[in-house]
Design a protein around this motif. Structure first.
Motif, mmCIF file in Angstrom:
data_model
loop_
_atom_site.group_PDB
_atom_site.id
_atom_site.type_symbol
_atom_site.label_atom_id
_atom_site.label_comp_id
_atom_site.label_asym_id
_atom_site.label_seq_id
_atom_site.Cartn_x
_atom_site.Cartn_y
_atom_site.Cartn_z
ATOM 1 N N ALA A 100 9.564 2.470 0.165
ATOM 2 C CA ALA A 100 8.492 3.458 0.282
ATOM 3 C C ALA A 100 7.754 3.315 1.607
ATOM 4 O O ALA A 100 7.042 4.225 2.028
ATOM 5 N N GLY A 101 7.917 2.162 2.258
ATOM 6 C CA GLY A 101 7.253 1.943 3.540
ATOM 7 C C GLY A 101 5.797 1.563 3.419
ATOM 8 O O GLY A 101 5.037 1.705 4.366
ATOM 9 N N ASN A 102 5.390 1.054 2.270
ATOM 10 C CA ASN A 102 3.992 0.696 2.041
ATOM 11 C C ASN A 102 3.817 -0.811 2.254
ATOM 12 O O ASN A 102 3.856 -1.592 1.297
ATOM 13 N N ALA A 103 3.602 -1.205 3.496
ATOM 14 C CA ALA A 103 3.501 -2.619 3.850
ATOM 15 C C ALA A 103 2.298 -3.286 3.185
ATOM 16 O O ALA A 103 2.383 -4.443 2.764
ATOM 17 N N LYS A 104 1.200 -2.558 3.071
ATOM 18 C CA LYS A 104 -0.018 -3.138 2.488
ATOM 19 C C LYS A 104 0.198 -3.495 1.014
ATOM 20 O O LYS A 104 -0.107 -4.610 0.578
ATOM 21 N N LYS A 105 0.746 -2.557 0.235
ATOM 22 C CA LYS A 105 0.996 -2.821 -1.186
ATOM 23 C C LYS A 105 2.094 -3.858 -1.371
ATOM 24 O O LYS A 105 2.040 -4.671 -2.289
ATOM 25 N N LEU A 106 3.095 -3.828 -0.495
ATOM 26 C CA LEU A 106 4.170 -4.808 -0.572
ATOM 27 C C LEU A 106 3.631 -6.213 -0.319
ATOM 28 O O LEU A 106 3.979 -7.156 -1.036
ATOM 29 N N ALA A 107 2.761 -6.363 0.671
ATOM 30 C CA ALA A 107 2.177 -7.678 0.971
ATOM 31 C C ALA A 107 1.347 -8.173 -0.213
ATOM 32 O O ALA A 107 1.446 -9.349 -0.602
ATOM 33 N N ALA A 108 0.540 -7.294 -0.803
ATOM 34 C CA ALA A 108 -0.279 -7.690 -1.955
ATOM 35 C C ALA A 108 0.614 -8.081 -3.133
ATOM 36 O O ALA A 108 0.358 -9.081 -3.820
ATOM 37 N N PHE A 109 1.687 -7.330 -3.352
ATOM 38 C CA PHE A 109 2.606 -7.639 -4.440
ATOM 39 C C PHE A 109 3.291 -8.980 -4.202
ATOM 40 O O PHE A 109 3.422 -9.794 -5.122
ATOM 41 N N MET A 110 3.725 -9.216 -2.975
ATOM 42 C CA MET A 110 4.421 -10.467 -2.666
ATOM 43 C C MET A 110 3.479 -11.670 -2.813
ATOM 44 O O MET A 110 3.920 -12.748 -3.207
ATOM 45 N N LYS A 111 2.200 -11.507 -2.523
ATOM 46 C CA LYS A 111 1.242 -12.596 -2.749
ATOM 47 C C LYS A 111 1.201 -12.969 -4.231
ATOM 48 O O LYS A 111 1.159 -14.150 -4.581
ATOM 49 N N GLN A 112 1.221 -11.955 -5.095
ATOM 50 C CA GLN A 112 1.234 -12.211 -6.537
ATOM 51 C C GLN A 112 2.512 -12.929 -6.953
ATOM 52 O O GLN A 112 2.478 -13.864 -7.747
ATOM 53 N N VAL A 113 3.636 -12.478 -6.415
ATOM 54 C CA VAL A 113 4.923 -13.081 -6.769
ATOM 55 C C VAL A 113 4.961 -14.535 -6.313
ATOM 56 O O VAL A 113 5.415 -15.413 -7.046
ATOM 57 N N ILE A 114 4.465 -14.792 -5.129
ATOM 58 C CA ILE A 114 4.444 -16.169 -4.606
ATOM 59 C C ILE A 114 3.608 -17.055 -5.512
ATOM 60 O O ILE A 114 3.979 -18.193 -5.802
ATOM 61 N N GLY A 115 2.488 -16.523 -5.995
ATOM 62 C CA GLY A 115 1.625 -17.301 -6.882
ATOM 63 C C GLY A 115 2.289 -17.634 -8.214
ATOM 64 O O GLY A 115 2.072 -18.708 -8.777
ATOM 65 N N LEU A 116 3.105 -16.723 -8.728
ATOM 66 C CA LEU A 116 3.744 -16.939 -10.030
ATOM 67 C C LEU A 116 5.116 -17.605 -9.931
ATOM 68 O O LEU A 116 5.472 -18.422 -10.761
ATOM 69 N N ASN A 117 5.897 -17.207 -8.919
ATOM 70 C CA ASN A 117 7.274 -17.698 -8.825
ATOM 71 C C ASN A 117 7.730 -17.684 -7.363
ATOM 72 O O ASN A 117 8.369 -16.723 -6.916
ATOM 73 N N PRO A 118 7.410 -18.744 -6.623
ATOM 74 C CA PRO A 118 7.754 -18.755 -5.195
ATOM 75 C C PRO A 118 9.254 -18.692 -4.927
ATOM 76 O O PRO A 118 9.681 -18.128 -3.923
ATOM 77 N N LYS A 119 10.070 -19.227 -5.827
ATOM 78 C CA LYS A 119 11.524 -19.151 -5.625
ATOM 79 C C LYS A 119 12.005 -17.699 -5.709
ATOM 80 O O LYS A 119 12.897 -17.292 -4.962
ATOM 81 N N LEU A 120 11.427 -16.946 -6.597
ATOM 82 C CA LEU A 120 11.756 -15.530 -6.682
ATOM 83 C C LEU A 120 11.324 -14.813 -5.404
ATOM 84 O O LEU A 120 12.049 -13.954 -4.893
ATOM 85 N N ALA A 121 10.165 -15.176 -4.883
ATOM 86 C CA ALA A 121 9.686 -14.562 -3.640
ATOM 87 C C ALA A 121 10.659 -14.833 -2.493
ATOM 88 O O ALA A 121 10.935 -13.943 -1.688
ATOM 89 N N VAL A 122 11.189 -16.054 -2.428
ATOM 90 C CA VAL A 122 12.176 -16.374 -1.401
ATOM 91 C C VAL A 122 13.405 -15.483 -1.565
ATOM 92 O O VAL A 122 13.935 -14.946 -0.584
ATOM 93 N N ASP A 123 13.844 -15.289 -2.799
ATOM 94 C CA ASP A 123 14.989 -14.405 -3.067
ATOM 95 C C ASP A 123 14.686 -12.966 -2.644
ATOM 96 O O ASP A 123 15.545 -12.282 -2.079
ATOM 97 N N ILE A 124 13.481 -12.523 -2.917
ATOM 98 C CA ILE A 124 13.106 -11.152 -2.557
ATOM 99 C C ILE A 124 13.112 -10.977 -1.050
ATOM 100 O O ILE A 124 13.586 -9.960 -0.539
ATOM 101 N N PHE A 125 12.612 -11.969 -0.334
ATOM 102 C CA PHE A 125 12.563 -11.852 1.123
ATOM 103 C C PHE A 125 13.948 -11.821 1.763
ATOM 104 O O PHE A 125 14.082 -11.426 2.908
ATOM 105 N N THR A 126 14.982 -12.232 1.034
ATOM 106 C CA THR A 126 16.337 -12.169 1.587
ATOM 107 C C THR A 126 16.995 -10.812 1.352
ATOM 108 O O THR A 126 18.068 -10.564 1.904
ATOM 109 N N ARG A 127 16.370 -9.946 0.582
ATOM 110 C CA ARG A 127 16.953 -8.626 0.307
ATOM 111 C C ARG A 127 16.962 -7.775 1.576
ATOM 112 O O ARG A 127 16.038 -7.853 2.381
#
Length: 152
Positions: A100-127
């Motif tokens: 969608a190109g929404n960097a602000k919402k993506l950053a906020a979402f990724m902060k939440q993911v990092i807080g709950l499951n950092p390994k998942l966040a690492v996987d997401i960043f490789t997409r």
């Protein structure tokens, strides 16, 4: 030595092959005639107060297929309200936010993911859809934070 007729065995084999072929074509035709709900049908269904997470997931997938990424992200976030630890919903939500190109919402979402499951966040960043964001300083910092926390 007793010799048995081969005709009954041959007949059974032919019938088994024909029956298998019939079942296969019937399954394929059933898959083609499967009345999957349309996007408008799904919109009506999710408007109900008792709409299930699976219904929201189906709606999100349909929106994603229609390339309505912002709405798909909202639907995936609704799924995550029901099932906070749903890995696939988080992956898909991050993916559609990136598309969608929404960097602000993506950053906020990724902060939440990092807080709950950092390994998942690492996987997401490789997409692949997130690779363009990794050139931005805030995502470099988030990626680094995810990697550091995932090592704990």
């Amino acid at each position: 030595m007793i010799q048995y007729s081969r005709k009954p065995a041959l007949l059974i084999i032919v019938l088994a092959i024909a029956g298998g072929g019939w079942l296969l074509t019937r399954g394929v035709s059933a898959a083609h005639t499967n009345d999957a709900p349309t996007l408008s049908d799904l919109q009506i269904m999710i408007a109900q107060p008792d709409a299930s997470p699976d219904l929201w997931r189906q709606y999100a997938r349909r929106l994603q297929q229609a390339e309505q990424y912002t709405h798909a992200a909202q639907a995936y976030q609704r799924v995550l309200q029901f099932e906070q630890y749903d890995r696939q919903a988080k992956l898909q939500c991050a993916s559609v936010l990136a598309l969608a190109g929404n960097a602000k919402k993506l950053a906020a979402f990724m902060k939440q993911v990092i807080g709950l499951n950092p390994k998942l966040a690492v996987d997401i960043f490789t997409r692949p859809e997130l690779q363009t964001y990794l050139a931005l300083p805030r995502f470099v910092a988030l990626n680094t934070e995810a990697r550091v926390q995932s090592m704990d």
